[in-house]
Design a protein around this motif. Structure first.
Motif, PDB file in Angstrom:
ATOM      1  N   ASN B  73      42.123  38.691  30.402  1.00  0.00           N
ATOM      2  CA  ASN B  73      43.530  38.879  30.022  1.00  0.00           C
ATOM      3  C   ASN B  73      44.377  37.620  30.175  1.00  0.00           C
ATOM      4  OD1 ASN B  73      43.001  41.687  29.615  1.00  0.00           O
ATOM      5  ND2 ASN B  73      43.029  41.912  31.850  1.00  0.00           N
ATOM      6  N   LYS B  75      44.850  35.036  28.109  1.00  0.00           N
ATOM      7  CA  LYS B  75      45.557  34.581  26.898  1.00  0.00           C
ATOM      8  C   LYS B  75      45.777  33.065  26.842  1.00  0.00           C
ATOM      9  CE  LYS B  75      47.027  38.951  25.520  1.00  0.00           C
ATOM     10  NZ  LYS B  75      47.075  39.824  26.695  1.00  0.00           N
ATOM     11  N   THR B  76      47.000  32.665  26.435  1.00  0.00           N
ATOM     12  CA  THR B  76      47.278  31.246  26.224  1.00  0.00           C
ATOM     13  C   THR B  76      47.142  30.433  27.508  1.00  0.00           C
ATOM     14  OG1 THR B  76      48.950  32.089  24.717  1.00  0.00           O
ATOM     15  CG2 THR B  76      48.871  29.717  25.022  1.00  0.00           C
ATOM     16  N   SER B 156      39.198  30.617  19.782  1.00  0.00           N
ATOM     17  CA  SER B 156      39.938  31.881  19.761  1.00  0.00           C
ATOM     18  C   SER B 156      39.232  32.954  18.933  1.00  0.00           C
ATOM     19  CB  SER B 156      41.344  31.691  19.188  1.00  0.00           C
ATOM     20  OG  SER B 156      41.954  30.585  19.777  1.00  0.00           O
TER      21      SER B 156
END
Lengths: 161, 177
Positions: B73, B75-76, B156
Protein backbone atom coordinates in the motif's frame (compact mmCIF):
# COMPACT_ATOMS: atom_id res chain seq x y z
CA UNK A 1 40.15 1.63 -5.31
CA UNK A 2 37.36 3.51 -6.97
CA UNK A 3 35.24 6.11 -5.22
CA UNK A 4 32.43 3.53 -5.15
CA UNK A 5 34.46 1.16 -3.05
CA UNK A 6 35.59 3.84 -0.64
CA UNK A 7 32.02 5.08 -0.06
CA UNK A 8 30.66 1.59 0.58
CA UNK A 9 33.50 0.62 2.93
CA UNK A 10 33.17 3.81 4.96
CA UNK A 11 29.43 3.36 5.24
CA UNK A 12 29.67 -0.30 6.25
CA UNK A 13 32.38 0.35 8.84
CA UNK A 14 30.56 3.35 10.28
CA UNK A 15 27.25 1.53 10.61
CA UNK A 16 28.97 -1.56 11.98
CA UNK A 17 30.53 0.53 14.75
CA UNK A 18 27.20 2.22 15.55
CA UNK A 19 25.55 -1.20 15.63
CA UNK A 20 28.25 -2.61 17.92
CA UNK A 21 27.83 0.23 20.39
CA UNK A 22 24.06 -0.17 20.40
CA UNK A 23 23.75 -3.94 20.63
CA UNK A 24 26.51 -6.55 20.50
CA UNK A 25 24.19 -9.53 20.14
CA UNK A 26 22.33 -8.04 17.20
CA UNK A 27 25.57 -7.09 15.49
CA UNK A 28 26.79 -10.65 15.79
CA UNK A 29 23.56 -11.85 14.23
CA UNK A 30 23.97 -9.35 11.39
CA UNK A 31 27.47 -10.64 10.64
CA UNK A 32 26.25 -14.22 10.61
CA UNK A 33 23.50 -13.20 8.19
CA UNK A 34 26.08 -11.44 6.02
CA UNK A 35 28.16 -14.60 5.92
CA UNK A 36 25.13 -16.75 5.07
CA UNK A 37 24.14 -14.48 2.19
CA UNK A 38 27.70 -14.64 0.93
CA UNK A 39 27.83 -18.44 1.08
CA UNK A 40 24.45 -18.77 -0.63
CA UNK A 41 25.15 -16.33 -3.45
CA UNK A 42 28.73 -17.22 -4.34
CA UNK A 43 27.81 -20.38 -6.26
CA UNK A 44 25.46 -18.23 -8.36
CA UNK A 45 27.96 -15.41 -8.87
CA UNK A 46 31.22 -17.21 -9.54
CA UNK A 47 30.25 -19.03 -12.77
CA UNK A 48 28.96 -15.71 -14.09
CA UNK A 49 32.39 -14.21 -13.68
CA UNK A 50 33.93 -16.86 -15.91
CA UNK A 51 31.41 -15.81 -18.54
CA UNK A 52 32.24 -12.12 -17.99
CA UNK A 53 35.94 -12.93 -18.35
CA UNK A 54 35.33 -14.58 -21.71
CA UNK A 55 33.10 -11.74 -22.94
CA UNK A 56 35.75 -9.19 -21.96
CA UNK A 57 38.33 -11.11 -23.97
CA UNK A 58 36.17 -11.37 -27.09
CA UNK A 59 34.60 -7.91 -27.01
CA UNK A 60 37.30 -5.42 -26.06
CA UNK A 61 36.89 -1.62 -26.17
CA UNK A 62 39.20 -1.72 -29.17
CA UNK A 63 36.92 -4.19 -30.96
CA UNK A 64 33.90 -2.02 -30.11
CA UNK A 65 35.40 1.16 -31.48
CA UNK A 66 36.45 -0.60 -34.68
CA UNK A 67 33.02 -2.14 -35.23
CA UNK A 68 30.92 0.84 -34.23
CA UNK A 69 33.08 3.44 -35.90
CA UNK A 70 32.64 1.78 -39.28
CA UNK A 71 28.99 0.85 -39.24
CA UNK A 72 26.22 3.34 -39.76
CA UNK A 73 22.61 3.30 -40.92
CA UNK A 74 20.12 0.79 -39.61
CA UNK A 75 22.79 -1.89 -39.35
CA UNK A 76 24.87 0.42 -37.17
CA UNK A 77 21.99 0.82 -34.73
CA UNK A 78 21.50 -2.92 -34.51
CA UNK A 79 25.23 -3.52 -33.96
CA UNK A 80 25.30 -0.85 -31.23
CA UNK A 81 22.30 -2.26 -29.40
CA UNK A 82 23.53 -5.85 -29.63
CA UNK A 83 27.09 -5.05 -28.58
CA UNK A 84 25.75 -3.10 -25.62
CA UNK A 85 23.48 -5.96 -24.64
CA UNK A 86 26.09 -8.70 -24.58
CA UNK A 87 29.03 -6.75 -23.19
CA UNK A 88 29.72 -6.19 -19.55
CA UNK A 89 31.57 -3.04 -18.60
CA UNK A 90 32.01 -0.68 -15.69
CA UNK A 91 30.50 2.79 -16.27
CA UNK A 92 33.95 4.25 -15.65
CA UNK A 93 35.13 2.49 -18.79
CA UNK A 94 31.88 2.71 -20.75
CA UNK A 95 31.25 6.47 -20.75
CA UNK A 96 34.78 7.49 -21.75
CA UNK A 97 34.55 4.86 -24.49
CA UNK A 98 31.26 6.45 -25.59
CA UNK A 99 32.76 9.92 -25.84
CA UNK A 100 35.83 8.50 -27.65
CA UNK A 101 33.55 6.82 -30.15
CA UNK A 102 31.77 10.10 -30.85
CA UNK A 103 35.06 11.93 -31.21
CA UNK A 104 36.19 9.31 -33.71
CA UNK A 105 33.12 10.08 -35.77
CA UNK A 106 30.63 7.40 -34.68
CA UNK A 107 27.02 8.51 -34.88
CA UNK A 108 25.70 9.97 -31.61
CA UNK A 109 22.34 8.11 -31.52
CA UNK A 110 24.12 4.80 -32.18
CA UNK A 111 26.47 5.46 -29.27
CA UNK A 112 23.47 6.44 -27.12
CA UNK A 113 21.75 3.13 -27.81
CA UNK A 114 24.97 1.27 -27.12
CA UNK A 115 25.53 3.01 -23.78
CA UNK A 116 22.00 2.44 -22.50
CA UNK A 117 22.00 -1.28 -23.31
CA UNK A 118 25.52 -1.57 -21.96
CA UNK A 119 24.43 -0.25 -18.56
CA UNK A 120 21.18 -2.10 -18.05
CA UNK A 121 20.73 -5.00 -20.45
CA UNK A 122 22.88 -8.04 -20.07
CA UNK A 123 23.05 -11.79 -20.16
CA UNK A 124 24.93 -11.69 -16.89
CA UNK A 125 22.21 -9.65 -15.18
CA UNK A 126 19.64 -11.88 -16.78
CA UNK A 127 21.23 -15.01 -15.33
CA UNK A 128 21.46 -13.54 -11.85
CA UNK A 129 17.96 -12.09 -11.95
CA UNK A 130 16.29 -15.23 -13.23
CA UNK A 131 18.03 -17.29 -10.55
CA UNK A 132 17.06 -15.01 -7.68
CA UNK A 133 13.61 -14.01 -8.95
CA UNK A 134 12.30 -15.73 -12.04
CA UNK A 135 12.79 -15.79 -15.77
CA UNK A 136 9.73 -13.74 -16.58
CA UNK A 137 10.67 -10.69 -14.51
CA UNK A 138 14.25 -10.97 -15.75
CA UNK A 139 13.03 -10.87 -19.34
CA UNK A 140 10.70 -7.98 -18.48
CA UNK A 141 13.40 -5.78 -16.94
CA UNK A 142 15.93 -6.44 -19.68
CA UNK A 143 13.33 -5.89 -22.38
CA UNK A 144 12.18 -2.60 -20.82
CA UNK A 145 15.78 -1.39 -20.75
CA UNK A 146 16.24 -2.45 -24.36
CA UNK A 147 13.12 -0.48 -25.32
CA UNK A 148 14.59 2.37 -23.26
CA UNK A 149 17.68 2.30 -25.48
CA UNK A 150 15.51 2.53 -28.60
CA UNK A 151 13.53 5.42 -27.06
CA UNK A 152 16.75 7.25 -26.20
CA UNK A 153 17.90 6.82 -29.81
CA UNK A 154 14.60 8.28 -31.04
CA UNK A 155 14.78 11.22 -28.64
CA UNK A 156 18.36 11.94 -29.68
CA UNK A 157 17.32 11.82 -33.35
CA UNK A 158 14.39 14.09 -32.61
CA UNK A 159 15.98 16.82 -30.49
CA UNK A 160 19.66 16.38 -31.32
CA UNK A 161 22.55 16.60 -28.89
CA UNK B 1 24.29 -34.75 -13.88
CA UNK B 2 21.53 -33.60 -16.20
CA UNK B 3 20.14 -31.43 -13.42
CA UNK B 4 23.53 -29.95 -12.76
CA UNK B 5 23.95 -29.02 -16.42
CA UNK B 6 20.56 -27.40 -16.39
CA UNK B 7 21.32 -25.52 -13.20
CA UNK B 8 24.74 -24.36 -14.35
CA UNK B 9 23.90 -23.37 -17.92
CA UNK B 10 26.23 -20.41 -17.80
CA UNK B 11 29.12 -22.46 -16.51
CA UNK B 12 28.58 -25.00 -19.29
CA UNK B 13 28.39 -22.34 -21.99
CA UNK B 14 31.54 -20.74 -20.58
CA UNK B 15 33.44 -24.02 -20.55
CA UNK B 16 32.43 -24.78 -24.14
CA UNK B 17 33.52 -21.29 -25.18
CA UNK B 18 36.84 -21.78 -23.39
CA UNK B 19 37.43 -25.06 -25.21
CA UNK B 20 36.69 -23.45 -28.58
CA UNK B 21 38.99 -20.54 -27.72
CA UNK B 22 41.77 -22.94 -26.74
CA UNK B 23 41.51 -24.68 -30.12
CA UNK B 24 41.59 -21.37 -32.02
CA UNK B 25 44.21 -19.52 -29.99
CA UNK B 26 45.35 -20.55 -26.54
CA UNK B 27 46.50 -17.03 -25.65
CA UNK B 28 42.82 -16.02 -25.76
CA UNK B 29 42.05 -18.61 -23.11
CA UNK B 30 44.79 -17.23 -20.88
CA UNK B 31 43.44 -13.73 -21.34
CA UNK B 32 39.91 -14.89 -20.53
CA UNK B 33 41.05 -16.57 -17.32
CA UNK B 34 43.08 -13.51 -16.41
CA UNK B 35 40.03 -11.30 -16.95
CA UNK B 36 37.90 -13.65 -14.87
CA UNK B 37 40.47 -13.50 -12.08
CA UNK B 38 40.57 -9.69 -12.19
CA UNK B 39 36.78 -9.49 -12.13
CA UNK B 40 36.49 -11.90 -9.22
CA UNK B 41 39.11 -9.98 -7.25
CA UNK B 42 37.40 -6.65 -7.83
CA UNK B 43 34.08 -8.20 -6.86
CA UNK B 44 35.48 -9.78 -3.70
CA UNK B 45 36.79 -6.34 -2.81
CA UNK B 46 33.34 -4.74 -3.00
CA UNK B 47 31.23 -7.62 -1.70
CA UNK B 48 32.12 -7.74 2.04
CA UNK B 49 30.82 -4.26 2.96
CA UNK B 50 27.67 -4.81 0.88
CA UNK B 51 26.88 -8.05 2.65
CA UNK B 52 27.61 -6.49 6.02
CA UNK B 53 25.16 -3.70 5.15
CA UNK B 54 22.58 -6.30 4.13
CA UNK B 55 23.10 -8.12 7.44
CA UNK B 56 22.81 -4.93 9.48
CA UNK B 57 19.72 -3.90 7.58
CA UNK B 58 18.25 -7.32 8.22
CA UNK B 59 18.60 -7.16 12.01
CA UNK B 60 17.97 -3.45 12.58
CA UNK B 61 15.15 -2.58 10.22
CA UNK B 62 11.93 -4.29 11.29
CA UNK B 63 9.77 -5.87 8.63
CA UNK B 64 6.86 -3.61 9.54
CA UNK B 65 8.86 -0.52 8.57
CA UNK B 66 9.54 -1.85 5.09
CA UNK B 67 5.98 -3.09 4.66
CA UNK B 68 4.68 0.31 5.69
CA UNK B 69 7.00 2.39 3.48
CA UNK B 70 7.59 0.11 0.51
CA UNK B 71 4.90 -2.56 0.79
CA UNK B 72 1.68 -3.26 -1.07
CA UNK B 73 0.00 0.00 0.00
CA UNK B 74 2.98 2.32 -0.27
CA UNK B 75 1.98 3.92 -3.62
CA UNK B 76 4.03 6.93 -4.74
CA UNK B 77 5.96 7.17 -1.49
CA UNK B 78 7.30 3.66 -2.04
CA UNK B 79 8.41 4.56 -5.56
CA UNK B 80 10.16 7.70 -4.35
CA UNK B 81 11.93 5.73 -1.65
CA UNK B 82 12.99 3.09 -4.18
CA UNK B 83 14.32 5.83 -6.41
CA UNK B 84 16.35 7.36 -3.59
CA UNK B 85 17.77 3.99 -2.56
CA UNK B 86 18.76 3.23 -6.15
CA UNK B 87 20.10 6.69 -6.99
CA UNK B 88 22.19 7.21 -3.86
CA UNK B 89 24.00 3.95 -4.29
CA UNK B 90 27.37 2.95 -5.53
CA UNK B 91 28.63 -0.25 -6.99
CA UNK B 92 28.03 -2.57 -9.93
CA UNK B 93 24.53 -3.71 -10.82
CA UNK B 94 25.30 -7.29 -9.85
CA UNK B 95 25.49 -6.14 -6.24
CA UNK B 96 22.01 -4.64 -6.45
CA UNK B 97 20.40 -8.05 -6.86
CA UNK B 98 21.13 -9.39 -3.37
CA UNK B 99 19.95 -6.05 -1.95
CA UNK B 100 16.74 -6.24 -3.97
CA UNK B 101 16.32 -9.79 -2.76
CA UNK B 102 16.50 -8.68 0.83
CA UNK B 103 14.01 -5.87 0.24
CA UNK B 104 11.56 -8.45 -1.08
CA UNK B 105 12.15 -10.65 1.93
CA UNK B 106 11.34 -7.74 4.18
CA UNK B 107 8.00 -7.21 2.51
CA UNK B 108 8.69 -4.56 -0.15
CA UNK B 109 6.34 -4.57 -3.11
CA UNK B 110 7.89 -6.06 -6.24
CA UNK B 111 7.16 -3.05 -8.45
CA UNK B 112 9.15 -0.93 -6.00
CA UNK B 113 12.01 -3.41 -6.00
CA UNK B 114 11.98 -3.49 -9.79
CA UNK B 115 12.10 0.31 -9.95
CA UNK B 116 15.01 0.25 -7.50
CA UNK B 117 16.89 -2.22 -9.71
CA UNK B 118 16.27 -0.17 -12.84
CA UNK B 119 17.39 3.08 -11.21
CA UNK B 120 20.48 1.37 -9.80
CA UNK B 121 21.46 -0.03 -13.19
CA UNK B 122 21.35 3.27 -15.08
CA UNK B 123 20.62 6.26 -12.87
CA UNK B 124 23.02 6.10 -9.93
CA UNK B 125 23.94 9.64 -8.96
CA UNK B 126 27.73 9.17 -8.75
CA UNK B 127 27.62 7.66 -12.24
CA UNK B 128 25.39 10.44 -13.56
CA UNK B 129 27.94 13.05 -12.47
CA UNK B 130 30.63 11.09 -14.27
CA UNK B 131 28.35 10.67 -17.28
CA UNK B 132 27.75 14.44 -17.48
CA UNK B 133 31.49 15.05 -17.35
CA UNK B 134 32.11 12.58 -20.18
CA UNK B 135 29.11 13.11 -22.46
CA UNK B 136 27.99 16.63 -21.63
CA UNK B 137 24.93 17.77 -19.70
CA UNK B 138 22.41 17.74 -22.55
CA UNK B 139 23.26 14.25 -23.83
CA UNK B 140 23.30 12.82 -20.30
CA UNK B 141 19.93 14.39 -19.47
CA UNK B 142 18.31 13.05 -22.66
CA UNK B 143 19.40 9.55 -21.66
CA UNK B 144 18.51 9.86 -17.98
CA UNK B 145 15.13 11.58 -18.23
CA UNK B 146 13.90 9.24 -20.98
CA UNK B 147 14.95 6.24 -18.91
CA UNK B 148 13.47 7.59 -15.67
CA UNK B 149 10.06 8.10 -17.25
CA UNK B 150 10.14 4.69 -18.93
CA UNK B 151 11.33 2.93 -15.76
CA UNK B 152 8.64 4.56 -13.66
CA UNK B 153 5.87 3.56 -16.06
CA UNK B 154 7.14 0.03 -16.64
CA UNK B 155 7.57 -0.66 -12.92
CA UNK B 156 4.05 0.64 -12.26
CA UNK B 157 2.49 -1.67 -14.83
CA UNK B 158 4.48 -4.84 -14.06
CA UNK B 159 1.28 -6.46 -12.72
CA UNK B 160 -0.08 -6.50 -16.26
CA UNK B 161 2.71 -8.88 -17.29
CA UNK B 162 3.57 -10.92 -14.24
CA UNK B 163 0.84 -12.41 -12.09
CA UNK B 164 0.62 -12.06 -8.34
CA UNK B 165 1.11 -15.78 -7.77
CA UNK B 166 4.30 -15.77 -9.82
CA UNK B 167 5.67 -12.92 -7.75
CA UNK B 168 4.57 -14.57 -4.52
CA UNK B 169 6.45 -17.73 -5.45
CA UNK B 170 9.83 -15.98 -5.61
CA UNK B 171 9.09 -13.85 -2.58
CA UNK B 172 8.62 -17.14 -0.74
CA UNK B 173 11.95 -18.35 -2.10
CA UNK B 174 13.56 -15.14 -0.83
CA UNK B 175 12.17 -15.73 2.62
CA UNK B 176 13.97 -19.06 2.88
CA UNK B 177 17.41 -17.46 2.72
Amino acid sequence: MTIDTIIIYSLAILLLIVSLIKDKQKTKKALIKAKNTFVKLMPVLLPLFLFIGIILTLITPDFISRTMGEESGLFGYIIGLLLGSVTFMSPFVAYPLGSDLIEQGASVPIVAGFLVTLMSVGLVYFAMESKLFNKKVAIYRNLVSFIGAILVILVVLLVGV
Amino acid sequence: MKRMIKKQKFLMISIIMLIVMTIIDISMTYRALENTYDQIISMLLIVPPIFILIGLFDVWVPKETIVEHMGENSKTKGMILSFILGAFSAGPTLIAFPIAYMMLRKGAKYSNVLFFLMVWSSLKLPIILFQIAELGFRFAMIIDITLLVLFYISASIIHLFVSKTEIESFVLKAQEL
